[in-house]
Structures are given as C-alpha cells and as structure tokens.
Design an enzyme around this catalytic site. Structure first.
Site: not given
Length: 419
Positions: A88, A153, A156-157
């Site tokens: 991250n 996830e 990230d999105h």
C-alpha cells in the site's frame, strides 16, 4: 573526571542521538494521537461487512492489449523493491506523485486554457508512468512479502478512483481543452461514468472484467499526449489537414467515444443479470439501483454548469470539474466497498451536500459568490472523501490485525514465490 564526562555528553554525536530519540518519541506520540482521533470518528463498516470483507477473494477476467508486454517489465521492476516496503505504501507514493504533477499542470495551464513549460508536461508524464508502475507491482509485492489482504484490493481500487479524476482533467489541460468548456465537461464526466460503470458491473457480476483496451492503454495514451506537448506545446491547437478540425477536438471526441463504448459494454453486461439470487447483485439487491448515485451527481453537475450566473464552467473549468470528480471518487469507493462486502448501497451520501449547495445557491440567488462556493465545495468533499477512506482502512486494519503502510512480521514463510 566529572568535567570530562560532561564534555562527552555534550559532544555532537551525543546531541544528535538525543535529538533523534526525541524526534522518534514525538513522532510516535503524534501517530498514537492520530490513530485515536480516527477511532473516535463515527463507525462506517458494520460487523457483518467486516466479516465479508475478510472473506472476499479477488476475481477478474479478460486481459488488455498491453498487459502481456508490461507484465514482464513489472515482474522485473518488483525485484528491485525492498521486502520491507508495504504494497500500500507503493500505491500511495505513486498516487501522491501523480496528483502532484497533475495539479501543477492544472495550475500552470490556467484551467486548461493556456500552454505551459515543456518540463511540466514531461513531469506529468513521468508522474503518471510512476503511478502506473507502482500500482501494477503492489500486488506482486504483496505476494513476495506474504502480506496479501482484502485491504490491498480495496486500497488499490480506491486510489485508482482518485487517480482517474486527476489524470482525465490533466490530459484535458495538456491539450488546452478548456477553450471548449462544454466539450471538456463531457469528456471528463463520461470518463468518470465509465470508471464507475466498470465497478457497477463488478458489483452486479462479482467479477472485474477487462476489455482489450482498458486502463493500461488509456494511461499510455495520456503519456503520449504529454510527450507530444513536451516536444511541441502548441501542437494540439493546430488543425488536422483537410478536415479542418483541431487536434484537441479530435482528442476530446476520442475520449468521449472510448468512454461511451466502455460504458455501453459494461451496461450491456449489467443488463444480463447479476450473480445473486434471481439475477440480483452480489448483495442480493437491485442491479439498477447503483445507477442512482452517479446519475444524480451528473444531473446536478449539468444543472450547475448550465444555470451558473457567473459562468463557473467557462471561467473555472478545471476547478469545477475537479469538485464533481471528488464526489464521483467518493461514490465509487462506496460501490467498491459494497461489492467487496456484499452489502447494499445507501440512497443518500454526504458527498451530495456540495453539489446540492451549489444548485440551491443558484436557484435562490443567494449572496454567496459561486467561485468562493466552489472552493468550499472542494474542501468539504475532500474532507468527506478522506474521512471515509481513512476510517474504512482503520476499521479493516483493526479487524484483520494488520497495518496499512507497514508489513506485519509473518509467522509463516511465503507459500508462493511466483510473481
């Protein structure tokens, strides 16, 4: 002897150690206070959502045109990343660089209306390329360090939804599309919608589906635009031979056409039904309802742009579109959380306050200057977006007993070294 000891204590190396120790203590104290302040914020995720987020498994299908080539580069690149670096952390550093260079371009082009220095175009291309690279290797780094989690996830999105706003506006600034404000408006708004529609489709089908031309190809297209600007800043104001259409209009039409095509494909997939009971969404809810938030925001944006008494779209094009882009990012993040936690969406969101305030101010002819209100709108929605994202990350980190930007020492060795 005592004098000698005192002189030793006051030596430069001892003072440096003392200052470093004090700085560490102050930093740790600030971190503790910040964490406590975040924990005192109103709860965002329910216990059921947290449990479902923990159980979530990433699912996707399709491969883009450039991905097979770029995968080799990304596999090579991740090997140079130290194992102590959290995935991250890679994403947020790339996002910060991307936002910084994009904002610089927005400022220097005076709302997408003027040319700027060649090196700013180059920096924007570099910032986007670094973001693309770091964003692509974060998952590989997670597998290398055995630190995969649903937070990765989600993070990230979420960063992609923010990047999509700044990258789209920055590209319009590079070609000085602000001289045609309504063309720039639809190029940006439809780009926001296309990104949202991709995650709407994911919320319905349970899988993120990639087309042959997708994010990677779009990012490289923007990088090419920036490089052309670096070589010839005035290129986009020239006309295409025989057609007598400016190159920047061609770029805008290309953006609009590609986003419409992408949106059409995703909506067609949505219309085929979801993966839930009776063809419902992953949350067992209506497959149409997620269209309400984005439709409402677009409606308010069109109304505010069309009925502005001070012509904010024409005078402050980039700022105006950035405000609505931040709202788009917030509702997209909500949709991503809804998909990953298999939970229904709310009809109301606090991000609607800014767009509604602008329309109410116009309708009642209030005394608040629209330019000032636009800045208040931006500040409020930035706070609203950050508050939501930070709180979601904190709650998920606490539930999974992990750190967002630090790798927690693993008690078991990695099982899969293939990345």
């Amino acid at each position: 002897m005592a004098t000698s000891n005192r002189n030793l204590d006051k030596s430069p190396s001892a003072l440096i150690r003392h200052n470093v120790r004090q700085l560490k203590e102050q930093t740790q104290k600030l971190q503790t206070n910040a964490k406590e302040a975040v924990r005192r914020m109103p709860v965002v995720l329910t216990e059921q959502q947290l449990k479902r987020l923990k159980e979530h498994k990433y699912a996707s299908e399709g491969i883009t045109l450039f991905d097979p080539i770029m995968q080799e580069f990304w596999k090579w690149l991740v090997e140079y990343c130290p194992l102590w670096v959290a995935p991250n952390l890679l994403t947020i550093v790339g996002l910060a660089l991307n936002i910084g260079t994009s904002v610089l371009l927005m400022i220097e082009t005076d709302g997408a209306k003027e040319q700027c220095s060649r090196w700013i175009y180059f920096l924007t291309a570099l910032g986007l390329f670094i973001y693309q690279s770091l964003d692509a290797i974060d998952g590989k780094q997670a597998r290398r360090t055995n630190s995969q989690s649903p937070l990765g996830e989600l993070f990230d999105h979420g960063c992609d939804s923010v990047s999509a706003v700044f990258v789209t506006i920055a590209c319009c600034c590079a070609v000085q599309l602000g001289v045609y404000p309504w063309l720039m408006f639809w190029a940006c708004i439809l780009s926001y919608f296309a990104f949202y529609a991709a995650h709407w489709q994911t919320y319905v089908s349970g899988k993120l589906k990639f087309g042959r031309l997708d994010c990677t190809e779009a990012q490289f297209s923007f990088i090419v635009v920036y490089f052309i600007c670096t070589i010839s800043p005035g290129f986009w104001s020239k006309s295409i031979p025989y057609l007598q259409i400016e190159y920047r209009i061609f770029v805008a039409l290309l953006m609009i056409g590609s986003t419409l095509w992408s949106s059409f494909n995703n909506i067609r997939a949505i219309s085929q039904g979801g993966c839930g009971r009776n063809f419902s969404s992953v949350a067992g809810t209506s497959i149409i309802f997620p269209g309400w938030p984005i439709g409402f925001v677009i409606f308010l944006a069109v109304v505010a742009s069309n009925y502005s008494t001070s012509r904010v779209l024409e005078e402050h094009t980039s700022l105006h579109l950035l405000c609505y882009g931040i709202v788009f990012s917030k509702i997209t993040n909500r949709l991503i959380v809804g998909h990953m936690s298999r939970s229904p969406l709310n009809g109301w969101d606090t991000s609607f306050v800014g767009p509604l305030a602008v329309c109410i101010n116009q309708y009642f002819n209030l005394f608040i200057d629209e330019h000032i209100l636009l800045w208040l709108f931006l500040l409020y929605n930035l706070y609203d977006l950050l508050r939501y994202n930070i709180k979601v990350c904190q709650e998920l980190c606490d539930f999974l007993d992990i750190h967002c930007f630090r790798i927690k020492p693993s008690t078991t060795p990695p099982t899969n070294q293939n990345h």
